[in-house]
Design an enzyme around this catalytic site. Sequence first.
Site, PDB file in Angstrom:
ATOM      1  N   HIS A   1       5.685 -32.131   9.044  1.00  0.00           N
ATOM      2  CA  HIS A   1       4.948 -30.877   8.871  1.00  0.00           C
ATOM      3  C   HIS A   1       3.840 -30.996   7.818  1.00  0.00           C
ATOM      4  CE1 HIS A   1       8.028 -29.134  11.340  1.00  0.00           C
ATOM      5  NE2 HIS A   1       8.960 -29.550  10.498  1.00  0.00           N
TER       6      HIS A   1
ATOM      7  N   THR B   1       2.060  -2.164   8.912  1.00  0.00           N
ATOM      8  CA  THR B   1       2.430  -3.182   9.906  1.00  0.00           C
ATOM      9  C   THR B   1       2.696  -4.547   9.288  1.00  0.00           C
ATOM     10  OG1 THR B   1       0.104  -3.736  10.155  1.00  0.00           O
ATOM     11  CG2 THR B   1       1.010  -2.102  11.703  1.00  0.00           C
TER      12      THR B   1
ATOM     13  N   ASP C   1       0.857  -1.189   0.000  1.00  0.00           N
ATOM     14  CA  ASP C   1       0.000   0.000   0.000  1.00  0.00           C
ATOM     15  C   ASP C   1       0.893   1.238   0.000  1.00  0.00           C
ATOM     16  OD1 ASP C   1       0.863   0.319   2.605  1.00  0.00           O
ATOM     17  OD2 ASP C   1      -1.139   0.248   3.510  1.00  0.00           O
TER      18      ASP C   1
ATOM     19  N   HIS D   1       8.703 -25.117   7.960  1.00  0.00           N
ATOM     20  CA  HIS D   1       7.665 -25.887   8.652  1.00  0.00           C
ATOM     21  C   HIS D   1       6.260 -25.657   8.097  1.00  0.00           C
ATOM     22  CE1 HIS D   1      10.141 -26.394  12.639  1.00  0.00           C
ATOM     23  NE2 HIS D   1      10.817 -26.746  11.551  1.00  0.00           N
TER      24      HIS D   1
ATOM     25  N   CYS E   1       2.741  -3.424   4.027  1.00  0.00           N
ATOM     26  CA  CYS E   1       1.904  -2.276   4.375  1.00  0.00           C
ATOM     27  C   CYS E   1       2.538  -1.618   5.594  1.00  0.00           C
ATOM     28  CB  CYS E   1       0.448  -2.678   4.569  1.00  0.00           C
ATOM     29  SG  CYS E   1       0.094  -3.763   5.969  1.00  0.00           S
TER      30      CYS E   1
END
Length: 147
Positions: free
Chosen positions: A133, A67, A8, A98, A65
């Site tokens: 996994h 965060t 963004d 994993h 973005c």
Amino acid sequence: MKIAIGCDHVGFALKGRVIEHLLEKGYEVEDFGTNSTERTDYPIYGKAVAKAVAGGECEKGIVICGTGVGISLAANKVKGIRAVVCSEPYSALLSRQHNDTNVLAFGARVVGEDLALMIVDAWLSGVYEGGRHARRVQMLADIENEQ
Ligand code: RB5
């Protein structure tokens, strides 16, 4: 390897630096925008990158973005996407080994440029280990298929 990238307005400057870094390392990059610091909405770019990865046009995706949270949430709404938001390299690497993550997210307001590039390098160096996994990753797909 072709990597889809998107951001963004908050992630725009850092995206440019990440693209440069990826090209220097020999990756192909497809840029899904945004292309300026003009205010926009992170779901647009999270979705575009995720669709390119889920559809096979690109092998992996990177989204940025403020965060890393909003744009990773958007990416994770696309079927087949396992997006991880990271602010350090250890989780980025383990998420590949994993969890077979196929989209990496981070926040331009959280990590500086050098740390962002370390996270990118750690994530791209990680090879999915499968084995024990695989059943858990399959369980994630099963949740999607229940919807
Ligand atoms: C935009 O102000 C900000 O909300 C966005 O970049 C992101 O941090 C959302 O998760």
